[in-house]
Design an enzyme around this catalytic site. Structure first.
Site, PDB file in Angstrom:
ATOM      1  CD  GLU A  85      -2.784   0.820   2.698  1.00  0.00           C
ATOM      2  OE1 GLU A  85      -3.281   2.128   3.081  1.00  0.00           O
ATOM      3  OE2 GLU A  85      -2.861  -0.198   3.195  1.00  0.00           O
ATOM      4  CG  ASP A  88      -1.839   4.748   3.231  1.00  0.00           C
ATOM      5  OD1 ASP A  88      -2.560   4.471   2.318  1.00  0.00           O
ATOM      6  OD2 ASP A  88      -1.713   4.280   4.275  1.00  0.00           O
ATOM      7  CD  GLU A 128      -4.885   7.584   6.242  1.00  0.00           C
ATOM      8  OE1 GLU A 128      -5.891   7.698   6.967  1.00  0.00           O
ATOM      9  OE2 GLU A 128      -4.077   6.603   6.503  1.00  0.00           O
TER      10      GLU A 128
END
Length: 276
Positions: A96, A98, A100
């Site tokens: 993953e 990411d 955010e």
């Protein structure tokens, strides 16, 4: 792993860099109508209210690529909200990449949280404050993912690099295809100042907007991966000295957390990849 049978083939057909429309390239996967595709597929919005957030994903899976999207984050008092924008593979030992965005009280900076998971293990957080108001206009957030490294970019300025250090025993995402996902959700237990500031539901619905998706990427299907003509440009791309310098400046001025320097979490010394 069974995934190592994945083969990468380069298609000889001419295929221009694909700038997709949201209705053809994405599925809105949850949120009961809170995710909307507008402007003939040119704009996507996600909303969050007390009952639910919303999210979408790409129809295609990618194995290496340069993925760009323009986002305009939740304006005003966005405390407690998180806009997640990430690439992720399936399964229990997933990879993953990411971004955010942790909302905040009006006027306080958003925190841009980044992480890399390999084979189900993350704990590689680096956080930044942005040098602009990400709610006032659209800005481009990109991931360059190739066999050498993963680079996180904001408006084409690299902010973080995760190198392929397999030779020293650090797993690197290179076998599992990933979809691009995004979601807008309530995380007021931890999102803003460690959960001290809660979501103000009188300001709902909260809305984030997306446009100008581009995937210059190898598309993976049925265990095979086909790369667009001209992929060699990003497939072997490394950062030149100018880009490295820009990244160092961003990290010096705007990085607010780096797992590599967190001695409380890693009393035995920083993880291997931090030392290279």
């Amino acid at each position: 792993t069974p995934n190592n049978t994945l083969t990468v083939t380069t298609t000889t057909l001419f295929s221009p860099v694909f700038a997709g429309t949201f209705d053809t390239e994405f599925d809105i996967t949850w949120g009961d109508g809170r995710g909307k595709v507008l402007n003939n597929g040119g704009l996507l919005t996600l909303s969050l209210d007390r009952a639910s957030g919303s999210g979408f994903q790409t129809k295609k899976e990618y194995l290496f690529g340069k993925i760009d999207m323009q986002l305009k984050l939740v304006p005003g008092n966005s405390a407690g909200t998180v806009t997640a924008y990430y690439l992720k593979s399936k399964g229990d030992t997933w990879d993953e990449i990411d971004f955010e965005f942790l909302g905040n009280l009006t006027g306080d900076p958003y925190t841009m949280h980044t992480n890399v998971y390999t084979q189900g293990k993350g704990d590689r957080e680096q956080q930044f404050h942005l040098w602009f108001d990400p709610t006032a206009d659209f800005h481009t957030y990109s991931v360059l993912w190739n066999p050498h490294h993963i680079v996180f970019m904001v408006d084409d300025i690299p902010v973080r690099k995760f190198k392929n250090l397999q030779h020293i025993g650090v797993p690197y995402p290179k076998l599992q295809p990933m979809r691009l996902y995004s979601s807008l959700w309530n995380a007021d237990q931890w999102a803003t100042r460690g959960g001290l500031v809660k979501t103000d539901w009188s300001k709902a619905p909260f809305t984030a907007s997306y446009r100008n998706f581009r995937a210059d990427a190898c598309v993976s299907s049925g265990g095979k991966s086909s790369c667009p003509a001209g992929s060699t440009r990003w497939f072997s791309q490394r950062l030149d000295l100018t880009a490295e310098d820009k990244m160092k400046v961003v990290q010096r001025k705007y990085m607010v957390y780096n797992y590599c320097t967190d001695t409380k979490r890693f009393p035995q010394g920083a993880p291997k990849e931090c030392r290279h």
